[in-house]
Design a protein around this motif. Structure first.
Motif, mmCIF file in Angstrom:
data_model
loop_
_atom_site.group_PDB
_atom_site.id
_atom_site.type_symbol
_atom_site.label_atom_id
_atom_site.label_comp_id
_atom_site.label_asym_id
_atom_site.label_seq_id
_atom_site.Cartn_x
_atom_site.Cartn_y
_atom_site.Cartn_z
ATOM 1 N N SER A 109 -1.057 2.501 -1.989
ATOM 2 C CA SER A 109 0.018 2.865 -2.913
ATOM 3 C C SER A 109 -0.305 2.278 -4.273
ATOM 4 C CB SER A 109 1.364 2.314 -2.435
ATOM 5 O OG SER A 109 1.633 2.703 -1.111
ATOM 6 N N LYS A 127 -0.878 -1.626 -3.725
ATOM 7 C CA LYS A 127 -0.271 -2.113 -2.481
ATOM 8 C C LYS A 127 -1.096 -1.663 -1.293
ATOM 9 C CE LYS A 127 4.313 -2.240 -0.311
ATOM 10 N NZ LYS A 127 5.692 -1.668 -0.373
ATOM 11 N N GLY A 167 -0.787 -1.071 2.515
ATOM 12 C CA GLY A 167 0.121 -0.943 3.641
ATOM 13 C C GLY A 167 1.507 -1.465 3.325
ATOM 14 N N TYR A 168 2.001 -2.368 4.175
ATOM 15 C CA TYR A 168 3.332 -2.940 4.012
ATOM 16 C C TYR A 168 3.292 -4.282 3.279
ATOM 17 C CZ TYR A 168 4.964 0.526 7.357
ATOM 18 O OH TYR A 168 5.283 1.697 7.980
ATOM 19 N N SER A 169 2.153 -4.630 2.725
ATOM 20 C CA SER A 169 2.008 -5.945 2.096
ATOM 21 C C SER A 169 2.673 -5.969 0.725
ATOM 22 C CB SER A 169 0.522 -6.298 1.959
ATOM 23 O OG SER A 169 -0.080 -5.475 0.969
ATOM 24 N N THR A 170 2.482 -7.089 0.037
ATOM 25 C CA THR A 170 3.050 -7.230 -1.307
ATOM 26 C C THR A 170 2.184 -6.506 -2.328
ATOM 27 O OG1 THR A 170 1.843 -9.284 -1.642
ATOM 28 C CG2 THR A 170 4.055 -9.453 -0.724
ATOM 29 N N LEU A 171 2.760 -6.277 -3.504
ATOM 30 C CA LEU A 171 2.009 -5.651 -4.592
ATOM 31 C C LEU A 171 1.109 -6.666 -5.266
ATOM 32 C CD1 LEU A 171 4.139 -3.352 -4.311
ATOM 33 C CD2 LEU A 171 4.044 -3.153 -6.798
ATOM 34 N N PHE A 176 -0.686 -7.130 -8.935
ATOM 35 C CA PHE A 176 -0.604 -6.608 -10.292
ATOM 36 C C PHE A 176 -1.863 -6.932 -11.086
ATOM 37 C CE2 PHE A 176 3.701 -5.080 -10.977
ATOM 38 C CZ PHE A 176 4.376 -5.598 -9.889
ATOM 39 N N ARG A 183 13.789 -6.542 1.263
ATOM 40 C CA ARG A 183 12.721 -7.411 0.776
ATOM 41 C C ARG A 183 13.038 -7.914 -0.625
ATOM 42 N NH1 ARG A 183 7.185 -4.779 3.226
ATOM 43 N NH2 ARG A 183 7.982 -4.618 5.363
ATOM 44 N N TYR A 195 11.630 -10.877 -3.782
ATOM 45 C CA TYR A 195 10.433 -11.559 -4.278
ATOM 46 C C TYR A 195 10.781 -12.397 -5.510
ATOM 47 C CZ TYR A 195 8.464 -7.447 -1.867
ATOM 48 O OH TYR A 195 8.160 -6.454 -0.962
ATOM 49 N N TYR A 223 8.612 -13.821 -8.853
ATOM 50 C CA TYR A 223 7.370 -13.855 -9.631
ATOM 51 C C TYR A 223 7.575 -14.721 -10.872
ATOM 52 C CZ TYR A 223 5.423 -9.728 -7.222
ATOM 53 O OH TYR A 223 4.912 -8.850 -6.298
ATOM 54 N N ARG A 239 6.668 1.718 3.549
ATOM 55 C CA ARG A 239 5.326 1.310 3.156
ATOM 56 C C ARG A 239 5.049 1.575 1.683
ATOM 57 N NH1 ARG A 239 0.607 3.964 6.530
ATOM 58 N NH2 ARG A 239 1.278 5.765 5.338
ATOM 59 N N ASN A 240 5.501 2.689 1.152
ATOM 60 C CA ASN A 240 5.172 3.055 -0.219
ATOM 61 C C ASN A 240 6.204 2.601 -1.245
ATOM 62 O OD1 ASN A 240 2.840 4.337 0.635
ATOM 63 N ND2 ASN A 240 3.842 6.312 0.877
#
Lengths: 110, 113
Positions: free
Chosen positions: A32, A92, A94-98, A100, B31, B33, B35, B98-99
């Motif tokens: 993604s 990204k 899969g389901y992990s974090t982005l 940058f 979810r 986060y 930063y 996922r996206n």
């Protein structure tokens, strides 16, 4: 370690021109891809997302993805002074974090 | 009203003080986060939480802690602030798909003197 690389710029273009922003990423499994726009001192704002190879257009913006070359780009047509901002590429897996990139500053001169 | 709300918007504190930054969201996302952003260093992930019982360290968690009080609330604490924690802090949320992209709050500008 996942890396996302962008030219820091600034990229200077005249009003009405096409601005081309580029991003490369290291993790071949990335799925993604996102472009965010960030004005100075403000929060990042999502402007485009792309998941498949090829082009995706939304108004004056076109995102281009080439997974084989691990390359994603953003084209801004008919650039306006209000487009002057820092553009962040994010990737990204899969389901992990982005992850940058550090962003490319775009300056559009009237 | 903002979907992701951060408080305070600006904070100046002294070295050694404990400080808490708060984030709440009305997007219904699981979810959340935290930063930080520094000039030339981009956005760096401090902590993230995929649901209320899940807390994970990001790439720069040292000197920070978090609490996920509810699905909608995620707070970041600096136990003993130091000057190099001066930065712009962003909370973000995402759906579990996922996206799903991140949606950011308006940020907290923290200055540690």
């Amino acid at each position: 370690q996942k890396e996302v690389e962008q030219n820091s710029g600034p990229l200077s273009v005249p009003e009405g021109a096409i601005a081309s922003l580029n991003c490369t990423y290291s993790d071949r499994g990335s799925q993604s891809f996102f472009w965010y726009r960030q004005y100075s001192g403000k929060s990042p704002e999502l402007i485009m997302s792309i998941y498949s190879n090829g082009d995706k257009e939304d108004g004056r913006f076109t995102a281009q993805l080439n997974k084989a070359s691990q390359y994603v780009s953003l084209l801004i047509r008919d650039s306006q002074p209000s487009d002057s901002a820092t553009y962040l590429c994010a990737v990204k897996l899969g389901y992990s974090t982005l992850t940058f990139g550090k962003g490319t500053m775009l300056l559009v001169s009237p | 009203d903002a979907d992701v709300t951060q408080t305070p918007r600006n904070r100046i504190t002294k070295t050694g003080k404990r400080i808490m930054l708060e984030c709440s969201q009305t997007k219904g996302h699981d979810r959340m986060y935290w930063y930080r952003q520094d000039p030339g260093l981009g956005l760096r992930l401090i902590y993230y939480s995929f649901d209320v019982k899940d807390i994970n360290k990001g790439e720069i968690s040292d000197g920070y802690s978090v609490s996920r009080q509810a699905q909608a609330k995620f707070s970041l604490s600096l136990e003993s602030a130091i000057p190099n924690q001066t930065a712009l802090y962003f909370c973000a949320t995402s759906a579990r798909e996922r996206n799903s992209p991140l949606h950011f709050g308006n940020g907290t500008r923290l200055t540690v003197t």
